[in-house]
Scaffold this motif. Sequence first.
Motif, mmCIF file in Angstrom:
data_model
loop_
_atom_site.group_PDB
_atom_site.id
_atom_site.type_symbol
_atom_site.label_atom_id
_atom_site.label_comp_id
_atom_site.label_asym_id
_atom_site.label_seq_id
_atom_site.Cartn_x
_atom_site.Cartn_y
_atom_site.Cartn_z
ATOM 1 N N ALA A 1 0.916 -1.135 0.026
ATOM 2 C CA ALA A 1 -0.039 0.069 -0.137
ATOM 3 C C ALA A 1 0.790 1.413 -0.023
ATOM 4 C CB ALA A 1 -1.004 0.069 1.464
ATOM 5 N N PHE A 2 2.130 1.311 0.568
ATOM 6 C CA PHE A 2 3.095 2.217 0.514
ATOM 7 C C PHE A 2 3.016 2.866 -1.020
ATOM 8 C CE2 PHE A 2 6.674 4.686 0.749
ATOM 9 C CZ PHE A 2 6.936 5.439 2.255
ATOM 10 N N ASP B 1 -5.664 3.634 -2.524
ATOM 11 C CA ASP B 1 -6.237 2.902 -3.541
ATOM 12 C C ASP B 1 -5.938 1.273 -3.222
ATOM 13 O OD1 ASP B 1 -7.232 1.670 -5.733
ATOM 14 O OD2 ASP B 1 -5.638 2.440 -7.112
ATOM 15 N N PRO B 2 -6.919 1.095 -2.131
ATOM 16 C CA PRO B 2 -6.992 -0.193 -1.485
ATOM 17 C C PRO B 2 -7.252 -1.363 -2.458
ATOM 18 C CG PRO B 2 -8.566 1.100 -0.351
ATOM 19 C CD PRO B 2 -7.998 1.837 -1.452
ATOM 20 N N ALA B 3 -8.101 -0.912 -3.530
ATOM 21 C CA ALA B 3 -8.389 -2.024 -4.559
ATOM 22 C C ALA B 3 -7.234 -2.234 -5.401
ATOM 23 C CB ALA B 3 -9.435 -1.325 -5.466
ATOM 24 N N ARG B 4 -6.295 -1.514 -5.529
ATOM 25 C CA ARG B 4 -5.170 -1.871 -6.291
ATOM 26 C C ARG B 4 -4.327 -2.666 -5.671
ATOM 27 N NH1 ARG B 4 -2.467 -2.422 -10.774
ATOM 28 N NH2 ARG B 4 -0.364 -1.700 -10.912
ATOM 29 N N VAL B 5 -4.293 -2.548 -4.186
ATOM 30 C CA VAL B 5 -3.507 -3.522 -3.380
ATOM 31 C C VAL B 5 -4.078 -4.725 -3.377
ATOM 32 C CG1 VAL B 5 -2.661 -3.818 -0.992
ATOM 33 C CG2 VAL B 5 -2.888 -1.472 -1.921
ATOM 34 N N ASP B 6 -5.464 -4.783 -3.176
ATOM 35 C CA ASP B 6 -5.920 -6.072 -3.305
ATOM 36 C C ASP B 6 -5.721 -6.994 -4.559
ATOM 37 O OD1 ASP B 6 -7.291 -6.129 -0.782
ATOM 38 O OD2 ASP B 6 -8.872 -4.956 -1.541
ATOM 39 N N GLU B 7 -5.878 -6.017 -5.574
ATOM 40 C CA GLU B 7 -5.521 -6.750 -6.756
ATOM 41 C C GLU B 7 -4.180 -7.550 -6.869
ATOM 42 O OE1 GLU B 7 -5.862 -3.930 -10.257
ATOM 43 O OE2 GLU B 7 -4.264 -4.950 -11.245
ATOM 44 N N LEU B 8 -3.274 -6.375 -6.683
ATOM 45 C CA LEU B 8 -1.731 -7.030 -6.662
ATOM 46 C C LEU B 8 -1.457 -8.236 -5.805
ATOM 47 C CD1 LEU B 8 0.220 -3.745 -7.051
ATOM 48 C CD2 LEU B 8 0.092 -5.579 -8.657
ATOM 49 N N LEU B 9 -2.001 -8.122 -4.575
ATOM 50 C CA LEU B 9 -1.660 -9.193 -3.298
ATOM 51 C C LEU B 9 -2.518 -10.525 -4.335
ATOM 52 C CD1 LEU B 9 -2.619 -7.734 -0.125
ATOM 53 C CD2 LEU B 9 -0.536 -8.159 -0.959
ATOM 54 N N GLU B 10 -3.425 -10.445 -4.896
ATOM 55 C CA GLU B 10 -4.165 -11.575 -5.496
ATOM 56 C C GLU B 10 -3.314 -12.063 -6.553
ATOM 57 O OE1 GLU B 10 -8.503 -12.938 -5.972
ATOM 58 O OE2 GLU B 10 -7.570 -12.038 -4.485
ATOM 59 N N ARG B 11 -2.897 -11.139 -7.625
ATOM 60 C CA ARG B 11 -2.240 -11.252 -8.721
ATOM 61 C C ARG B 11 -0.965 -12.082 -8.436
ATOM 62 N NH1 ARG B 11 -1.057 -7.261 -13.592
ATOM 63 N NH2 ARG B 11 0.006 -8.647 -15.240
ATOM 64 N N LEU B 12 -0.255 -11.520 -7.217
ATOM 65 C CA LEU B 12 0.972 -12.277 -6.982
ATOM 66 C C LEU B 12 0.926 -13.423 -6.121
ATOM 67 C CD1 LEU B 12 2.807 -8.926 -7.462
ATOM 68 C CD2 LEU B 12 3.717 -11.162 -8.376
ATOM 69 N N GLN B 13 -0.390 -13.761 -5.701
ATOM 70 C CA GLN B 13 -0.569 -14.907 -4.817
ATOM 71 C C GLN B 13 -0.139 -14.740 -3.520
ATOM 72 O OE1 GLN B 13 0.711 -18.230 -6.994
ATOM 73 N NE2 GLN B 13 0.034 -17.199 -8.941
ATOM 74 N N ILE B 14 -0.272 -13.542 -2.865
ATOM 75 C CA ILE B 14 0.355 -13.375 -1.639
ATOM 76 C C ILE B 14 -0.832 -12.828 -0.555
ATOM 77 C CG2 ILE B 14 3.003 -12.944 -1.930
ATOM 78 C CD1 ILE B 14 2.256 -10.081 -2.382
ATOM 79 N N SER B 15 -2.081 -12.806 -0.951
ATOM 80 C CA SER B 15 -3.076 -12.574 -0.181
ATOM 81 C C SER B 15 -3.224 -12.941 1.037
ATOM 82 C CB SER B 15 -4.446 -12.666 -0.798
ATOM 83 O OG SER B 15 -4.637 -12.276 -2.138
ATOM 84 N N HIS B 16 -2.748 -14.205 1.250
ATOM 85 C CA HIS B 16 -2.849 -14.768 2.542
ATOM 86 C C HIS B 16 -1.576 -14.300 3.449
ATOM 87 C CE1 HIS B 16 0.093 -17.186 0.121
ATOM 88 N NE2 HIS B 16 0.646 -17.545 1.255
ATOM 89 N N LEU B 17 -0.594 -13.748 2.952
ATOM 90 C CA LEU B 17 0.273 -13.175 3.693
ATOM 91 C C LEU B 17 0.137 -11.756 4.083
ATOM 92 C CD1 LEU B 17 3.385 -14.565 1.561
ATOM 93 C CD2 LEU B 17 2.397 -15.502 3.681
ATOM 94 N N ALA B 18 -1.114 -11.316 3.792
ATOM 95 C CA ALA B 18 -1.319 -9.687 4.011
ATOM 96 C C ALA B 18 -0.842 -9.016 5.249
ATOM 97 C CB ALA B 18 -2.642 -9.458 3.500
#
Lengths: 284, 352
Positions: free
Chosen positions: B98-99, B104-121
Motif C-alpha cells: 500500500a505504500f 487505492d486499496p483496490a489496487r493493493v488487493d488486486e496486486l496481492l491476488e495477482r502475485l498470490q500473496i493475499s494470505h500473507l497480507a
Amino acid sequence: MHLPAMPAARRAGFTALLALAAGISLTFLALPVVALFTQAPLGRLPELLSDPVLQEILSVTVKTNLIANALIILLGTPTAYLLATRHFPGRALLVTVVELPLVLPPAVAGIGLLAAFSTGGLLGAQLQEAGIVIPFTQWAVVLAITFVASPFYVRQAIASFEAVDPRLPDAARTLGAGPARTFLRVSLPLAAGGLVAGWVLAFARGVGEFGATIMFAGNVRGVTQTLTLGIYEQLDANFDLSLAIGVLLVILSAAVLLLYKLISSWRSISTSTSPFRLSRSLPR
Amino acid sequence: MALDLDFDLPLPPFTVSAALTVGAETVALVGPSGAGKTTVLRAVAGLARPGRGRIALDGQPWFDAGTGVSLAPEERSVGLVFQDYALFPHLSVRKNVAFGARSDPARVDELLERLQISHLAREKPTTLSGGERQRVALARALARRPRVLLLDEPLSALDAHTRAEIKVQLRELLDDLALPAIFISHDFRDAVALAHRAAVIVGGKIRQVGPVESLASRPTDAFVAALTGNNVLRSIATPNGAGSTLTLEDGQQLRVPARAGGPVGLVIAPGDVRVLADPPAGERPANALRGMVTGLTRLGSRVEARVGSVDVECRAEEPASAALAAGGEAWVQLPAEAITVVPLDGVGAVER
C-alpha cells in the motif's frame, strides 16, 4: 591432545585474585547506595517526601526537564537526521560540536552559558534590547539541562538513523514518497528504538544536572532549585530530607537504567534495520 | 513506449557509461559484480545523478545534464525491485504494498491476488521466505503503476527450486506488463530465461547489446564470449589462404575460415564441440584436439566434461560420450563453422 598443564594451585590463585578485585570494586560501587538506604529514615519517607519544600523542588524539576526534553527531541531529531543522512564538508566538525558538551566539565558549561547569555555576555546586548533576562531564571535551568543532556540524545539519534538500511528510504522515494513522507513513514519508525534509548540517557543526565545549573541559574527555591540542587541545600538544613531526595533519585536512576537495558535488548532482538540478512541464512 | 538512456556517471574507480534504448521489452544488464549494473538502475530511478547525458521516457526528460532537468525519484514513474528486496521491516505485507498505492486499496488487493500473496497480507516481511519476499517486492513496485520496471538481481537471493519457479512466473508477468523493463543479473542464464535482449556490462562500459541468442552465438569480444558460456581459448592467429591458422597455447593447431592475425580468442559453445568415439587412426582429422578428461559430470541425459582446456557438453545417448572417462585421454573436434574468432584484450585483429 596434550596441553602444558597449569598447576591447579596457580589457576585457583588467579581466579581468587580476580574475585578479590571484583569484590573490592563492587563493594565500593554499591556502598554509597546501600548507605543511602540504611541512613535514610525510611520510615519517615512518606512524611519527608510530602514536605512542601520538596513539592516545590519537584515542581521545578519536572517543569524544567519537560521543557528541556521537548527542546532536545524537537530540535535534536532533525539535527541528527541531517547529520546522519547528508554528507558534506565540515560534517565531522559539526558532529564534534554536538558531542562536545558530553566531555565538557559542567562548571565550564555553566561559565560558557553565562558568557553567552548574561547581560555583559556575547548575546547580552541583543537580549537586553528584547527585554529578555535568562541567567538565574527558570529558563536558565532549561538551557543548562538542554546543553548538557542533548548530546546524549543527538549522538544516539545519529547512530540510529545511520543504522537504517539506506535502501529503505531509497525504496520509499521510488514508491512516490517525498523526503518528508520518507522521513516520517520509514526512517523515523525504524530509528525509533534507538531514539528512545538516547532520550532515556538524556533524561537521566538532565535530571542529574547540577554544575552548570548552579552557576548559570543559581539555587533559588521555587524558581531554579531542582532535586540535585535541593540535596545540596538541605545538606545542612535538613540532612534527612537530603537523604530522602537521594533515595528518590536512586530509584528513578535505577528505573531509567533498567528501561534503557530493556529497550536495548528489545532492539537487538527485533533488529529493525535489516532483518533480511539475518533470516535468509535460516534453513527453510 | 521507450526509455532512452545515454549518460556517464563518474563512480570511483571508473565511470559508468550507459547508452541504451528500451522499448516495451525486457532488457537484461549482465556483468560481473562491481561492473556498475546497480548504478545504472539507480541513475534511471533518480537515486544517483549522472555527470553527463540524458534519461528520458517517451521523449520526456527525467534527467538532462544540458538543461539541468533532474526529476526526484518520486517524480519519475519507476518500479524498482531492490536486490534482497528492501521491504519495510516495520510494515505488514499489505502496508508495504500500500505504500506505493496511496489511497487505492483496490489496487493493493488486486496486486496481492495477482502475485498470490493475499494470505500473507498481515505478515511482517521477516517471517517470509525468499520467494514470498520477492513477490511482495514486485507487488510493491507495481503498486504505483510504474511506466518503467527495474529489477536488481531478482533471482540471486532465491534457492534453486524457488528460482526455477519464479523465473517462469516473472517471465509471464513481464510479458503481461509490456513495460520497458531492465533487470540485472550476473548470470547470463537468467538473461536467457527472462529477457528479450541483453547488454553485457563490465568496468562500467556496455560491451555488447543484442538479442540474447546472438550474444552467445556471435560475441564480439572474449569477455562477452566467456560470460555467455562459451569456450574462449587463447591462440595466435596466422592468416592462411582464405582463412587463418590458430595455434593454441599447447601448440595444437586449428583452421578457421575467418581471417585474423595476432593474439585472438577462439570461441566455441560447449555443445558445438564434437567428441570423437575413437582415437583417430593415421592422419589427424581437421581441427581435432587431444586432451585429458577432467571434471566429468553425468547429470540425467547430459554429460559435461573438460577435454584439455575445452569444455564439452553432449548427450549421454551419443555413443561417443562413452569415450569420456575421467582421467583418461579423449579426442574432440571443433567444427570450423562453429568457431568464432574474437580479439583478445584489445590486441589482435579480426576481419569481419
